[in-house]
Write a protein that holds these residues in place. Sequence first.
Motif, PDB file in Angstrom:
ATOM      1  N   ILE A 234      -1.475  -4.060 -69.508  1.00 56.18           N
ATOM      2  CA  ILE A 234      -2.393  -3.998 -70.651  1.00 56.18           C
ATOM      3  C   ILE A 234      -3.435  -5.103 -70.557  1.00 56.18           C
ATOM      4  O   ILE A 234      -4.640  -4.868 -70.727  1.00 56.18           O
ATOM      5  N   LEU A 238      -7.503  -4.658 -70.010  1.00 57.71           N
ATOM      6  CA  LEU A 238      -8.450  -5.201 -70.986  1.00 57.71           C
ATOM      7  C   LEU A 238      -9.423  -6.203 -70.360  1.00 57.71           C
ATOM      8  O   LEU A 238     -10.205  -6.839 -71.074  1.00 57.71           O
ATOM      9  N   THR A 240      -8.867  -9.087 -68.505  1.00 59.60           N
ATOM     10  CA  THR A 240      -8.586 -10.525 -68.508  1.00 59.60           C
ATOM     11  C   THR A 240      -8.450 -11.100 -67.104  1.00 59.60           C
ATOM     12  O   THR A 240      -8.467 -12.327 -66.931  1.00 59.60           O
ATOM     13  N   THR A 333      -7.572 -14.916 -74.129  1.00 57.71           N
ATOM     14  CA  THR A 333      -6.311 -14.397 -73.586  1.00 57.71           C
ATOM     15  C   THR A 333      -5.138 -14.768 -74.482  1.00 57.71           C
ATOM     16  O   THR A 333      -4.252 -13.946 -74.746  1.00 57.71           O
ATOM     17  N   LEU A 336      -5.154 -12.500 -77.419  1.00 56.78           N
ATOM     18  CA  LEU A 336      -4.643 -11.174 -77.076  1.00 56.78           C
ATOM     19  C   LEU A 336      -3.114 -11.147 -77.073  1.00 56.78           C
ATOM     20  O   LEU A 336      -2.494 -10.181 -77.521  1.00 56.78           O
ATOM     21  N   ILE A 340      -1.062  -8.364 -79.046  1.00 54.16           N
ATOM     22  CA  ILE A 340      -0.699  -7.231 -78.199  1.00 54.16           C
ATOM     23  C   ILE A 340       0.559  -6.504 -78.690  1.00 54.16           C
ATOM     24  O   ILE A 340       0.791  -5.339 -78.356  1.00 54.16           O
ATOM     25  N   MET A 365     -14.164  -6.423 -77.309  1.00 47.81           N
ATOM     26  CA  MET A 365     -12.710  -6.473 -77.238  1.00 47.81           C
ATOM     27  C   MET A 365     -12.094  -6.123 -78.595  1.00 47.81           C
ATOM     28  O   MET A 365     -11.094  -5.392 -78.666  1.00 47.81           O
ATOM     29  N   LYS A 368     -12.276  -2.427 -79.040  1.00 49.62           N
ATOM     30  CA  LYS A 368     -11.337  -1.735 -78.160  1.00 49.62           C
ATOM     31  C   LYS A 368      -9.904  -1.825 -78.692  1.00 49.62           C
ATOM     32  O   LYS A 368      -9.149  -0.846 -78.635  1.00 49.62           O
ATOM     33  N   ILE A 369      -9.516  -2.978 -79.204  1.00 54.51           N
ATOM     34  CA  ILE A 369      -8.169  -3.142 -79.750  1.00 54.51           C
ATOM     35  C   ILE A 369      -7.946  -2.180 -80.911  1.00 54.51           C
ATOM     36  O   ILE A 369      -6.891  -1.531 -81.007  1.00 54.51           O
TER      37      ILE A 369
END
Length: 457
Positions: A234, A238, A240, A333, A336, A340, A365, A368-369
């Motif tokens: 994941i 995304l 990272t 990061t 996230l 997540i 981002m 997108k989440i």
Amino acid sequence: MLIEFSVSNFLSFNEKETFSMVAGKARKYSQRIYNDKKSKLTKCKVIFGANASGKSNLVYAFQFIQKMILDGFPRGFSNKYYRLHPENKNMPSNFEIKILSGSKIFSYGFSVILATGSIIKEYLYENINSDVQKVLFERDTTNEKFSVGQYFKRQDVIEKLNNYGEDSANDVETLFLSIINKNKGKMFVDFPDLKVLRNIFEWFATRLNISFPESILTGYPYFTDSNLDEIADILSALGTGISELKIVEVPIELIKKKIPDNIFNQIVSDLEKANVRIHNDNHGSHPRVMVRSYKEFYTFEIDSDNKVTITTIEFSHENKDVYFDLNEESDGTARLLDLIEIFFKISDNRIFVIDEIDRCLHPAMTVKIIELFLEMAKKRDAQLIITTHESRLLASDILRNDEICFVSKNVQGASVMNPLEKYQLRADKKVYAALFDGTIDAIPIFDEVRLNSLLDK
């Protein structure tokens, strides 16, 4: 699942304001709406508003009702009433939450005088329909009264509940829902009809997950060896650059240098107590505690011999032979990793309330989440409630109208909840355009004359 939450006389909320997850009549993206015979609910709500409008205060209200049930009055509660009206100091602050538990709808609420730390009323009802309720219990500490309603039928159950209730009738410091759920395991075995009270308590304890910008959701419970590949996939997808994760053991001596002795000793003590409970209940699992600070986290685990092991996680990027600590990763990061969890199956039947979800994230981002969660919501019954300033969520047209809410201040300075439907936009009016042309009062208002005058000086 959450249906509604109402609050009054708390922080910037004066009169009663209600936050609702009830779905509207729109057919757009209907496949992600929860729909049964009793409830039609959205699984996402995005809350917009200007700075200081009260968005975060709504999240604090969610946190307050949760903490009151689990731990009692939280630190700093006494001045949390609506202080723009001095007379509110001696007026009750009211909290009510309506939830779907199993196949039934329940309303739980209480009233407190925050300035004195006094609970004055508490109740739990089953909502049969919009006009009919069955009372489980009601408590009035002012008049020292406790009563069991018509929900329970067996006389021995009613007597048992009354015994505990009458003892708590004048307890102004602790909620009855808390009292009846502390060290009462045998009671729920002997009187299974009372398990409904355990279910409501567990909803607040395990289903409701609240996160502020500086905190995480539920402590990284998904970080296990079996999930590492999926997490890495994941994060990589995304963008990272992370390609692999691994769990590594950390020397206890190193952690002792980072954590104060009293906290370290408390963690170990809690693990040892949990070990005893698990041993007595014949569970095979080992107790674990997650400890988190900014861009660092550690897992404390204790085995059957009371040996404590501490682990953390490391990340590799393009070169899989080189690993980095979390504190070497970017803020984005780290953010996230905090968020997540909403994508994993562990999120099923949970309610995530996240303040400032867009902190440290690129606008694309954030969008997108939310897109990924909305796609997942077609198959799972998790609910996501967020506050944000990210207006691209409106421009992208991925949200239903009943998934959008605004918070603004009225002329008295009190926060007001405004669902998008309240603005009655024309069918051809874009929400994003309405946000910036003044139709929707959810962006900062600048005093241009005064600002120019200050610049001139």
